[in-house]
Motif scaffolding. Structure first.
Motif, mmCIF file in Angstrom:
data_model
loop_
_atom_site.group_PDB
_atom_site.id
_atom_site.type_symbol
_atom_site.label_atom_id
_atom_site.label_comp_id
_atom_site.label_asym_id
_atom_site.label_seq_id
_atom_site.Cartn_x
_atom_site.Cartn_y
_atom_site.Cartn_z
ATOM 1 N N LYS A 51 0.841 -1.206 0.000
ATOM 2 C CA LYS A 51 0.000 0.000 0.000
ATOM 3 C C LYS A 51 0.876 1.256 0.000
ATOM 4 N N SER A 52 1.990 1.208 0.723
ATOM 5 C CA SER A 52 2.900 2.356 0.763
ATOM 6 C C SER A 52 3.508 2.614 -0.607
ATOM 7 N N ILE A 53 3.879 1.526 -1.306
ATOM 8 C CA ILE A 53 4.420 1.649 -2.665
ATOM 9 C C ILE A 53 3.368 2.318 -3.565
ATOM 10 N N ALA A 54 2.117 1.871 -3.428
ATOM 11 C CA ALA A 54 1.031 2.442 -4.232
ATOM 12 C C ALA A 54 0.870 3.931 -3.940
ATOM 13 N N ARG A 55 0.969 4.319 -2.663
ATOM 14 C CA ARG A 55 0.847 5.735 -2.294
ATOM 15 C C ARG A 55 1.944 6.563 -2.940
ATOM 16 N N VAL A 56 3.186 6.064 -2.873
ATOM 17 C CA VAL A 56 4.317 6.802 -3.452
ATOM 18 C C VAL A 56 4.124 6.954 -4.959
ATOM 19 N N LEU A 57 3.737 5.868 -5.628
ATOM 20 C CA LEU A 57 3.521 5.925 -7.078
ATOM 21 C C LEU A 57 2.392 6.893 -7.435
ATOM 22 N N THR A 58 1.341 6.913 -6.616
ATOM 23 C CA THR A 58 0.217 7.826 -6.851
ATOM 24 C C THR A 58 0.669 9.275 -6.742
ATOM 25 N N VAL A 59 1.443 9.572 -5.709
ATOM 26 C CA VAL A 59 1.928 10.949 -5.517
ATOM 27 C C VAL A 59 2.825 11.358 -6.680
ATOM 28 N N ILE A 60 3.694 10.435 -7.140
ATOM 29 C CA ILE A 60 4.580 10.725 -8.273
ATOM 30 C C ILE A 60 3.752 11.022 -9.526
ATOM 31 N N SER A 61 2.750 10.178 -9.807
ATOM 32 C CA SER A 61 1.954 10.384 -11.024
ATOM 33 C C SER A 61 1.115 11.663 -10.941
ATOM 34 N N HIS A 62 0.604 11.987 -9.739
ATOM 35 C CA HIS A 62 -0.153 13.232 -9.584
ATOM 36 C C HIS A 62 0.732 14.442 -9.855
ATOM 37 N N ALA A 63 1.973 14.374 -9.369
ATOM 38 C CA ALA A 63 2.911 15.484 -9.586
ATOM 39 C C ALA A 63 3.220 15.637 -11.076
ATOM 40 N N GLN A 64 3.419 14.509 -11.766
ATOM 41 C CA GLN A 64 3.690 14.542 -13.199
ATOM 42 C C GLN A 64 2.523 15.157 -13.961
ATOM 43 N N ARG A 65 1.291 14.732 -13.613
ATOM 44 C CA ARG A 65 0.098 15.258 -14.287
ATOM 45 C C ARG A 65 -0.052 16.758 -14.046
ATOM 46 N N ALA A 66 0.247 17.190 -12.811
ATOM 47 C CA ALA A 66 0.139 18.620 -12.491
ATOM 48 C C ALA A 66 1.139 19.431 -13.311
ATOM 49 N N ASN A 67 2.366 18.904 -13.450
ATOM 50 C CA ASN A 67 3.390 19.596 -14.249
ATOM 51 C C ASN A 67 2.988 19.659 -15.721
ATOM 52 N N LEU A 68 2.454 18.553 -16.238
ATOM 53 C CA LEU A 68 2.017 18.534 -17.639
ATOM 54 C C LEU A 68 0.849 19.484 -17.867
ATOM 55 N N ALA A 69 -0.079 19.526 -16.914
ATOM 56 C CA ALA A 69 -1.226 20.432 -17.034
ATOM 57 C C ALA A 69 -0.747 21.878 -17.073
ATOM 58 N N LYS A 70 0.247 22.193 -16.258
ATOM 59 C CA LYS A 70 0.816 23.541 -16.230
ATOM 60 C C LYS A 70 1.490 23.855 -17.571
ATOM 61 N N LEU A 71 2.169 22.850 -18.148
ATOM 62 C CA LEU A 71 2.874 23.018 -19.411
ATOM 63 C C LEU A 71 1.912 23.288 -20.567
ATOM 64 N N TYR A 72 0.784 22.550 -20.590
ATOM 65 C CA TYR A 72 -0.170 22.666 -21.700
ATOM 66 C C TYR A 72 -1.273 23.690 -21.433
ATOM 67 N N GLU A 73 -1.182 24.435 -20.328
ATOM 68 C CA GLU A 73 -2.236 25.349 -19.910
ATOM 69 C C GLU A 73 -2.605 26.372 -20.985
ATOM 70 N N LYS A 74 -1.620 27.009 -21.585
ATOM 71 C CA LYS A 74 -1.867 28.103 -22.527
ATOM 72 C C LYS A 74 -1.945 27.631 -23.993
ATOM 73 N N ARG A 75 -1.728 26.351 -24.232
ATOM 74 C CA ARG A 75 -1.725 25.858 -25.618
ATOM 75 C C ARG A 75 -3.140 25.592 -26.116
ATOM 76 N N LYS A 76 -3.269 25.587 -27.435
ATOM 77 C CA LYS A 76 -4.577 25.366 -28.035
ATOM 78 C C LYS A 76 -5.031 23.916 -27.867
ATOM 79 N N PHE A 77 -4.134 22.972 -28.104
ATOM 80 C CA PHE A 77 -4.477 21.555 -28.009
ATOM 81 C C PHE A 77 -3.783 20.920 -26.820
ATOM 82 N N LYS A 78 -4.511 20.040 -26.125
ATOM 83 C CA LYS A 78 -3.974 19.325 -24.966
ATOM 84 C C LYS A 78 -3.992 17.835 -25.263
#
Length: 145
Positions: A74-101
């Motif tokens: 369960k701890s491994i799953a939590r760490v992986l979840t936090v990592i993937s959430h951080a990646q998604r947040a960074n990508l969302a920030k990157l594509y924020e101003k672009r026309k296509f996502k």
């Protein structure tokens, strides 16, 4: 203790010389404050601990180790979840101003809503309709009551 709060050293029963890192249950809010490198290191530590626990399971280890396998997974799953959430947040920030996502960053809604005309498209008029509206305006009459 030089390893910090989430770790403590314990001696394994098989050998007093060999020390093993054992983890306390990881909390997601604590993980979110850590950097990517720290998260990766913690993930590696958890995975090695899980493999050691699995070896202990096969060799007939203590019941406490067997019950710890679930907690470590369960701890491994939590760490992986936090990592993937951080990646998604960074990508969302990157594509924020672009026309296509990318598809996974777009709003889900429903298929029908996604295919519906936009407000701009639905309010647009054809050239013929514009001419009709200008030349044949709606006539208003004053009606005597």
């Amino acid at each position: 203790n030089t390893l910090g709060p989430p770790f403590h050293r314990s001696l394994t029963s098989s050998s007093l010389l060999h020390t093993q890192l054992t983890m306390v249950k990881v909390k997601a809010y604590e993980l979110r404050t850590k950097s990517k490198g720290d998260l990766q290191k913690q993930l590696d530590d958890l995975k090695t601990e899980l493999s050691q626990l699995r070896v202990a399971k096969v060799t007939g280890g203590a019941a406490s180790k067997l019950s710890k396998i679930k907690e470590v997974r369960k701890s491994i799953a939590r760490v992986l979840t936090v990592i993937s959430h951080a990646q998604r947040a960074n990508l969302a920030k990157l594509y924020e101003k672009r026309k296509f996502k990318p598809l996974d960053l777009r709003v889900k809604k429903t298929r029908a809503i996604r295919r519906r005309l936009t407000k701009f498209e639905s309010e647009k008029k054809t050239e013929r309709q514009v001419k009709k509206d200008t030349h044949f305006k709606l006539k208003r009459y004053a009606v005597k009551a």
